[in-house]
Design a protein around this motif. Structure first.
Motif, short mmCIF file in Angstrom:
data_model
loop_
_atom_site.label_atom_id
_atom_site.label_comp_id
_atom_site.label_asym_id
_atom_site.label_seq_id
_atom_site.Cartn_x
_atom_site.Cartn_y
_atom_site.Cartn_z
N THR A 1 0.83 -1.20 0.00
CA THR A 1 0.00 0.00 0.00
C THR A 1 0.87 1.25 0.00
OG1 THR A 1 -1.67 -1.21 1.24
CG2 THR A 1 -1.87 1.18 1.21
N CYS A 2 1.92 1.22 0.79
CA CYS A 2 2.83 2.38 0.85
C CYS A 2 3.52 2.60 -0.48
CB CYS A 2 3.83 2.19 1.98
SG CYS A 2 3.08 2.18 3.63
N LEU A 3 3.91 1.52 -1.16
CA LEU A 3 4.52 1.65 -2.49
C LEU A 3 3.51 2.23 -3.49
CD1 LEU A 3 6.49 -1.72 -2.68
CD2 LEU A 3 7.47 0.58 -2.55
N GLU A 4 2.26 1.75 -3.42
CA GLU A 4 1.22 2.27 -4.30
C GLU A 4 1.01 3.76 -4.06
OE1 GLU A 4 -3.58 1.58 -4.81
OE2 GLU A 4 -2.34 -0.16 -4.35
N ALA A 5 1.02 4.16 -2.78
CA ALA A 5 0.83 5.58 -2.45
C ALA A 5 1.96 6.44 -3.02
CB ALA A 5 0.74 5.74 -0.94
N HIS A 6 3.19 5.97 -2.90
CA HIS A 6 4.33 6.75 -3.39
C HIS A 6 4.32 6.90 -4.91
CE1 HIS A 6 6.63 7.82 0.14
NE2 HIS A 6 6.48 6.61 0.63
N LYS A 7 3.82 5.90 -5.61
CA LYS A 7 3.75 6.01 -7.07
C LYS A 7 2.77 7.10 -7.49
CE LYS A 7 5.11 1.26 -8.17
NZ LYS A 7 4.68 -0.04 -8.73
N LEU A 8 1.68 7.23 -6.75
CA LEU A 8 0.68 8.24 -7.07
C LEU A 8 1.04 9.61 -6.53
CD1 LEU A 8 -2.64 6.28 -6.38
CD2 LEU A 8 -1.98 7.30 -8.58
N ILE A 9 1.60 9.62 -5.31
CA ILE A 9 1.87 10.87 -4.60
C ILE A 9 3.30 10.79 -4.05
CG2 ILE A 9 0.99 12.47 -2.84
CD1 ILE A 9 -1.54 10.57 -2.77
N PRO A 10 4.28 11.13 -4.84
CA PRO A 10 5.68 10.92 -4.42
C PRO A 10 6.04 11.56 -3.08
CG PRO A 10 5.58 11.40 -6.76
CD PRO A 10 4.19 11.62 -6.23
N SER A 11 5.41 12.67 -2.73
CA SER A 11 5.79 13.39 -1.52
C SER A 11 5.12 12.86 -0.26
CB SER A 11 5.45 14.88 -1.66
OG SER A 11 4.03 15.06 -1.78
N VAL A 12 4.23 11.89 -0.37
CA VAL A 12 3.43 11.46 0.77
C VAL A 12 4.28 10.77 1.83
CG1 VAL A 12 2.81 9.15 -0.11
CG2 VAL A 12 1.21 10.39 1.37
N ASN A 13 3.93 11.00 3.10
CA ASN A 13 4.53 10.24 4.20
C ASN A 13 3.78 8.92 4.32
OD1 ASN A 13 5.10 13.16 4.79
ND2 ASN A 13 6.23 12.25 6.50
N THR A 14 4.52 7.84 4.55
CA THR A 14 3.88 6.54 4.69
C THR A 14 4.40 5.82 5.93
OG1 THR A 14 5.52 5.44 3.27
CG2 THR A 14 3.50 6.24 2.21
N VAL A 15 3.54 4.95 6.45
CA VAL A 15 3.93 4.07 7.56
C VAL A 15 3.50 2.66 7.19
CG1 VAL A 15 3.65 3.50 10.00
CG2 VAL A 15 3.63 5.89 9.27
N ALA A 16 4.49 1.78 7.01
CA ALA A 16 4.21 0.36 6.73
C ALA A 16 4.15 -0.38 8.07
CB ALA A 16 5.29 -0.23 5.84
N VAL A 17 2.96 -0.83 8.42
CA VAL A 17 2.77 -1.49 9.72
C VAL A 17 2.92 -3.01 9.63
CG1 VAL A 17 1.29 0.34 10.61
CG2 VAL A 17 0.26 -1.59 9.39
N LYS A 18 3.07 -3.53 8.40
CA LYS A 18 3.23 -4.98 8.22
C LYS A 18 3.75 -5.25 6.82
CE LYS A 18 -1.75 -4.86 7.41
NZ LYS A 18 -3.07 -5.19 7.96
N ARG A 19 4.33 -6.44 6.65
CA ARG A 19 4.83 -6.86 5.34
C ARG A 19 4.14 -8.15 4.95
NH1 ARG A 19 10.03 -7.40 6.33
NH2 ARG A 19 10.25 -9.65 6.29
N GLY A 20 3.42 -8.11 3.84
CA GLY A 20 2.65 -9.26 3.41
C GLY A 20 3.52 -10.46 3.07
N MET A 21 3.01 -11.63 3.42
CA MET A 21 3.63 -12.91 3.07
C MET A 21 2.62 -13.73 2.28
SD MET A 21 5.32 -13.56 6.84
CE MET A 21 6.21 -15.06 6.37
N GLY A 22 1.88 -13.05 1.41
CA GLY A 22 0.76 -13.63 0.71
C GLY A 22 -0.45 -12.73 0.89
N ALA A 23 -1.60 -13.22 0.45
CA ALA A 23 -2.82 -12.41 0.52
C ALA A 23 -3.42 -12.34 1.91
CB ALA A 23 -3.85 -12.96 -0.47
N TYR A 24 -3.09 -13.33 2.77
CA TYR A 24 -3.74 -13.42 4.08
C TYR A 24 -2.75 -13.77 5.19
CZ TYR A 24 -7.90 -13.52 1.14
OH TYR A 24 -8.86 -13.22 0.21
N ALA A 25 -1.51 -13.34 5.04
CA ALA A 25 -0.50 -13.57 6.07
C ALA A 25 0.51 -12.44 6.01
CB ALA A 25 0.19 -14.92 5.87
#
Length: 279
Positions: free
Chosen positions: A163-187
């Motif tokens: 999600t944070c990567l998607e946000a940066h592609k659309l809005i390069p200046s946006v601040n992001t906080v990644a609270v988790k790293r996906g290990m698949g669609a549901y983990a």
């Protein structure tokens, strides 16, 4: 300074499966508490940096997720549905900045957690216009564009890493906080909830403290929308919507139209397509 916060649940820390995010889910109440706490961290950071007024839109499902008595008293809460502008209800009143807390990536994102676009029957959505190249958009993109329509820049996004990567592609200046790293669609590999809140608080302080030069995401008017559904029956169902044109067994298009009209059409389609079986 007025701050608007739209909060979803799938991008909240330690929320990884439908058991967390759906009303009958066994851990849904826990997710409500986690969601409320992360919103409170964003409110506290915004106010520490000078915000005088904060409005929070509970943007998951029918908008009855945040625990009102546990919400920071400095904020007002928008609850319930249906409502104009859906996840962004109230943003048209005018705000200096927008936070998107607990957001998820667009459908089809590898290692994106619990991804969808309002409902699970829409596979892809592309928007394009005279001043905006053809771009695949999920909830994050559409909602950032709606904020831009009312001159409000999205300055903070929290969710999983995709999600944070998607946000940066659309809005390069946006601040992001990644609270988790996906290990698949549901983990996912998740930060501790207190660490999630610390990072969101710090990012909110930084975002509000550096608003100068932040530009809204403006995609213009005369917008064209392309939709692909998960089944042909989905396209059958929405073909009754005025202004939609079928372009293939599972695809439709609309426009050019003003952005708000495109959004209203999209919400109508998203609700309507969810009413037919998976055939």
């Amino acid at each position: 300074m007025d701050i608007y916060i739209s909060c979803d649940i799938e991008g909240i820390g330690c929320v990884v499966r439908p058991e967390h995010s759906t009303i009958p889910g066994r851990d849904y109440l826990q997710s409500r508490r986690l969601m409320t706490a992360e919103v409170n961290a964003a409110i506290a950071g915004a106010c520490e940096a000078g915000a005088a007024h904060v409005v929070v839109a509970d943007a998951h499902n029918v908008g009855l997720n945040i625990l009102p008595e546990e919400l920071d008293e400095r904020a007002e809460l928008i609850m319930g549905a249906p409502r104009p502008l859906s996840m962004m209800a109230g943003v048209e009143e005018g705000f200096d900045a927008v936070f998107l807390i607990g957001y998820h990536a667009k459908p089809g994102t590898q290692n994106g957690l619990i991804v969808h676009n309002h409902h699970s029957r829409i596979r892809t959505m592309f928007l394009s216009g005279p001043d905006f190249p053809r771009t695949e958009m999920g909830e994050l993109g559409m909602n950032a564009a709606l904020a831009g329509l009312y001159d409000a820049p999205v300055v903070l996004v929290s969710g999983d890493e995709t999600t944070c990567l998607e946000a940066h592609k659309l809005i390069p200046s946006v601040n992001t906080v990644a609270v988790k790293r996906g290990m698949g669609a549901y983990a996912a590999r998740c930060l501790h909830p207190r660490e999630c809140r610390r990072r969101i608080y710090a990012a909110a302080c930084q975002a509000v403290g550096s608003l100068s030069g932040r530009a809204p995401l403006r995609i213009g008017e005369n917008i064209r929308m392309e939709l692909e559904f998960t089944t042909a029956s989905g396209a059958d169902q929405v073909s009754i919507v005025p202004g939609l044109r079928r372009t293939g067994p599972m695809s439709m298009e609309a426009g050019p139209l003003p952005l708000r009209d495109i959004f209203n059409m999209f919400i109508t389609v998203a609700d309507l397509v969810d009413q037919v079986p998976y055939l």
